[in-house]
Design a protein around this motif. Structure first.
Motif, PDB file in Angstrom:
ATOM      1  N   ASP A  35      35.756  46.947  39.430  1.00  0.00           N
ATOM      2  CA  ASP A  35      36.012  48.285  39.320  1.00  0.00           C
ATOM      3  C   ASP A  35      36.964  48.484  38.524  1.00  0.00           C
ATOM      4  OD1 ASP A  35      34.364  49.245  41.870  1.00  0.00           O
ATOM      5  OD2 ASP A  35      35.754  48.044  42.950  1.00  0.00           O
ATOM      6  N   GLY A  36      37.105  49.626  37.614  1.00  0.00           N
ATOM      7  CA  GLY A  36      38.067  49.939  36.730  1.00  0.00           C
ATOM      8  C   GLY A  36      39.376  50.547  37.364  1.00  0.00           C
ATOM      9  N   PRO A  37      40.302  50.617  36.803  1.00  0.00           N
ATOM     10  CA  PRO A  37      41.361  51.206  37.065  1.00  0.00           C
ATOM     11  C   PRO A  37      41.604  52.779  37.196  1.00  0.00           C
ATOM     12  CG  PRO A  37      41.828  50.433  34.810  1.00  0.00           C
ATOM     13  CD  PRO A  37      40.535  49.779  35.376  1.00  0.00           C
ATOM     14  N   GLU A  38      40.629  53.584  36.494  1.00  0.00           N
ATOM     15  CA  GLU A  38      40.580  54.800  36.411  1.00  0.00           C
ATOM     16  C   GLU A  38      40.133  55.182  38.086  1.00  0.00           C
ATOM     17  OE1 GLU A  38      40.408  53.485  32.512  1.00  0.00           O
ATOM     18  OE2 GLU A  38      39.002  52.638  34.281  1.00  0.00           O
ATOM     19  N   ALA A  39      39.240  54.454  38.556  1.00  0.00           N
ATOM     20  CA  ALA A  39      38.522  54.730  39.859  1.00  0.00           C
ATOM     21  C   ALA A  39      39.943  54.496  40.938  1.00  0.00           C
ATOM     22  CB  ALA A  39      37.453  53.782  40.221  1.00  0.00           C
ATOM     23  N   VAL A  40      40.502  53.531  40.709  1.00  0.00           N
ATOM     24  CA  VAL A  40      41.873  53.211  41.591  1.00  0.00           C
ATOM     25  C   VAL A  40      42.677  54.622  41.561  1.00  0.00           C
ATOM     26  CG1 VAL A  40      43.867  51.859  42.033  1.00  0.00           C
ATOM     27  CG2 VAL A  40      41.581  50.886  41.236  1.00  0.00           C
ATOM     28  N   VAL A  41      42.954  54.896  40.383  1.00  0.00           N
ATOM     29  CA  VAL A  41      43.993  56.051  40.001  1.00  0.00           C
ATOM     30  C   VAL A  41      43.312  57.333  40.811  1.00  0.00           C
ATOM     31  CG1 VAL A  41      44.903  57.818  38.417  1.00  0.00           C
ATOM     32  CG2 VAL A  41      44.936  55.295  38.036  1.00  0.00           C
ATOM     33  N   SER A  42      42.095  57.689  40.673  1.00  0.00           N
ATOM     34  CA  SER A  42      41.445  58.680  41.262  1.00  0.00           C
ATOM     35  C   SER A  42      41.620  58.684  42.946  1.00  0.00           C
ATOM     36  CB  SER A  42      40.078  58.674  40.970  1.00  0.00           C
ATOM     37  OG  SER A  42      39.388  59.690  41.575  1.00  0.00           O
ATOM     38  N   ALA A  43      41.512  57.445  43.400  1.00  0.00           N
ATOM     39  CA  ALA A  43      41.756  57.209  44.724  1.00  0.00           C
ATOM     40  C   ALA A  43      43.070  57.692  45.441  1.00  0.00           C
ATOM     41  CB  ALA A  43      41.136  55.662  45.199  1.00  0.00           C
ATOM     42  N   CYS A  44      43.851  57.209  44.352  1.00  0.00           N
ATOM     43  CA  CYS A  44      45.251  57.400  44.788  1.00  0.00           C
ATOM     44  C   CYS A  44      45.631  58.907  45.071  1.00  0.00           C
ATOM     45  CB  CYS A  44      46.205  56.859  43.858  1.00  0.00           C
ATOM     46  SG  CYS A  44      46.316  54.795  43.857  1.00  0.00           S
ATOM     47  N   VAL A  56      45.289  52.516  49.300  1.00  0.00           N
ATOM     48  CA  VAL A  56      44.444  51.744  48.434  1.00  0.00           C
ATOM     49  C   VAL A  56      44.822  50.477  48.146  1.00  0.00           C
ATOM     50  CG1 VAL A  56      43.687  51.993  46.159  1.00  0.00           C
ATOM     51  CG2 VAL A  56      44.359  54.176  47.260  1.00  0.00           C
ATOM     52  N   VAL A  57      43.588  49.595  48.130  1.00  0.00           N
ATOM     53  CA  VAL A  57      44.099  48.130  48.014  1.00  0.00           C
ATOM     54  C   VAL A  57      43.172  47.809  46.715  1.00  0.00           C
ATOM     55  CG1 VAL A  57      43.737  46.025  48.886  1.00  0.00           C
ATOM     56  CG2 VAL A  57      44.212  47.877  50.467  1.00  0.00           C
ATOM     57  N   VAL A  58      43.824  46.870  45.954  1.00  0.00           N
ATOM     58  CA  VAL A  58      43.201  46.410  44.858  1.00  0.00           C
ATOM     59  C   VAL A  58      43.157  45.082  44.744  1.00  0.00           C
ATOM     60  CG1 VAL A  58      42.897  46.326  42.218  1.00  0.00           C
ATOM     61  CG2 VAL A  58      43.826  48.538  43.253  1.00  0.00           C
ATOM     62  N   ARG A  59      41.909  44.196  45.085  1.00  0.00           N
ATOM     63  CA  ARG A  59      42.136  42.774  45.003  1.00  0.00           C
ATOM     64  C   ARG A  59      41.532  42.361  43.602  1.00  0.00           C
ATOM     65  NH1 ARG A  59      41.864  41.115  50.363  1.00  0.00           N
ATOM     66  NH2 ARG A  59      40.999  42.801  51.824  1.00  0.00           N
ATOM     67  N   ASN A  60      41.884  41.027  43.254  1.00  0.00           N
ATOM     68  CA  ASN A  60      41.745  40.240  42.298  1.00  0.00           C
ATOM     69  C   ASN A  60      42.064  40.885  40.891  1.00  0.00           C
ATOM     70  OD1 ASN A  60      40.024  38.343  43.443  1.00  0.00           O
ATOM     71  ND2 ASN A  60      38.354  39.697  43.625  1.00  0.00           N
ATOM     72  N   LYS A  69      45.908  47.199  33.173  1.00  0.00           N
ATOM     73  CA  LYS A  69      46.718  47.125  33.908  1.00  0.00           C
ATOM     74  C   LYS A  69      47.731  48.340  33.372  1.00  0.00           C
ATOM     75  CE  LYS A  69      46.613  42.032  34.863  1.00  0.00           C
ATOM     76  NZ  LYS A  69      47.198  40.791  34.380  1.00  0.00           N
ATOM     77  N   ALA A  70      47.624  48.491  32.134  1.00  0.00           N
ATOM     78  CA  ALA A  70      48.289  49.502  31.716  1.00  0.00           C
ATOM     79  C   ALA A  70      48.133  51.053  32.195  1.00  0.00           C
ATOM     80  CB  ALA A  70      48.737  49.676  30.233  1.00  0.00           C
ATOM     81  N   VAL A  71      46.730  51.098  32.633  1.00  0.00           N
ATOM     82  CA  VAL A  71      46.550  52.438  33.455  1.00  0.00           C
ATOM     83  C   VAL A  71      47.241  52.733  34.285  1.00  0.00           C
ATOM     84  CG1 VAL A  71      44.602  53.699  34.302  1.00  0.00           C
ATOM     85  CG2 VAL A  71      44.098  52.413  31.982  1.00  0.00           C
ATOM     86  N   ILE A  72      47.243  51.467  35.254  1.00  0.00           N
ATOM     87  CA  ILE A  72      48.126  51.796  36.589  1.00  0.00           C
ATOM     88  C   ILE A  72      49.684  51.912  36.420  1.00  0.00           C
ATOM     89  CG2 ILE A  72      48.386  50.450  38.671  1.00  0.00           C
ATOM     90  CD1 ILE A  72      45.795  51.199  38.467  1.00  0.00           C
TER      91      ILE A  72
END
Length: 306
Positions: A35-44, A56-60, A69-72
């Motif tokens: 998964d990309g960081p954009e999907a994580v930011v959207s979930a947040c 929200v949990v990000v593994r690996n 990582k800069a997106v996060i």
């Protein structure tokens, strides 16, 4: 909102930390390898069905490159107020943007897996909580059979606690009966036996691997890899490198670095070069250049190393 960065190689402690942070909430889990960081930011930015912000949990985390990582890191400049974000990885450079961003917005925790005597003490204490008396000698053998993997060790402890009668301490025979050694520990035992020159100790580890269904070609490849690592460790130790540096240089866990150091001091350079040549020859034979059975080829190669 709080962000938590959980680093290190102690997966068991990281999982316990994650469970404490969850507090019964349903996590939205992402894998940085997929998964990309954009999907994580959207979930947040979403909200839980049960009210409140998301968990929200990000593994690996290590799978992302610097730009991902800069997106996060950019998101953490103005994060969602009600969302908790947990990032799980092995390591993160002290100068990386994401490390600085997390320190500014939340907490960083590093969990290093205990090894050697520390792991034995942990095993003895954990067994005691399960109502199992585990002598240190037995705990040490169990740790070796599981390649010091704490998650697997927990499962093996539970098996022993159910198997050993109340009022009796666990024995080496109990471990032998219930806890088969994994592939890596068998390879270590094989190389240890070769270092001692004891043929009776060298054959059983390979027989265990064959009995467990490991393909002979894979066994030969792993043995060759082990000898190559020992040879590299020997060269690095000769330059004065310490064990902690050795683990980083070879890209192996600390307990593997400890075993490599022991084996490097026991085996000479000529012995290691000969072992590598024999393993290459064995791999060639296993690929069809020999008419002998695979099992016999492996046994002859072992005898040739002694």
């Amino acid at each position: 909102m709080t962000v938590y960065l959980l680093l290190g190689d102690d997966e068991e402690r990281k999982l316990r930390g994650l469970e404490r942070l969850r507090r019964g909430r349903q996590p939205q889990t992402f894998d940085a390898a997929e998964d990309g960081p954009e999907a994580v930011v959207s979930a947040c930015g979403s909200y839980s069905l049960f009210g409140g912000g998301a968990f929200v949990v990000v593994r690996n985390l290590d799978a992302w490159n610097a730009s991902q990582k800069a997106v996060i890191a950019d998101y953490l400049k103005n994060p969602s107020a009600e969302t908790d974000l947990v990032l799980l990885g092995s390591r993160l450079g002290a100068r990386e943007r994401l490390m600085s961003a997390v320190k500014g917005a939340g907490e960083v925790h590093v969990f290093e897996r205990p090894t050697g005597r520390a792991l034995v003490r942990w095993l003895v204490g954990r067994a005691e909580k399960m109502g199992l008396e585990l002598p240190e000698e037995v705990a040490r053998e169990l740790a070796l059979r599981c390649s010091e993997d704490k998650l697997r060790l927990l499962g093996e402890l539970e098996k022993l606690a159910l198997y050993v009668p109340e009022g009796r301490a666990a024995t080496l025979e109990d471990v032998e009966a219930l806890c088969p050694p994994d592939v890596e520990s068998n390879i270590f035992a094989f190389v240890d036996a070769l270092a001692s020159g004891d043929a009776r100790r060298a054959l059983p580890p390979l027989e265990n691997l064959l009995a467990a269904g490991e393909p002979p070609l894979r066994i030969a490849h792993m043995a060759r890899r082990q000898f190559r690592l020992v040879l590299r460790a020997r060269a690095l130790l000769g330059r004065g490198m310490q064990r902690a540096e050795l683990a980083r240089e070879l890209g192996v866990p600390p307990f593997v670095a400890r075993k490599l150091e022991e084996q490097a001091r026991a085996l000479g350079e000529e012995d290691l070069e000969r072992a590598l040549a024999l393993m290459l020859s064995l791999e060639s034979g296993l690929k069809g250049r020999s008419s002998l059975s695979e099992g016999l080829q492996v046994e002859l190669a072992v005898l040739g190393l002694l």
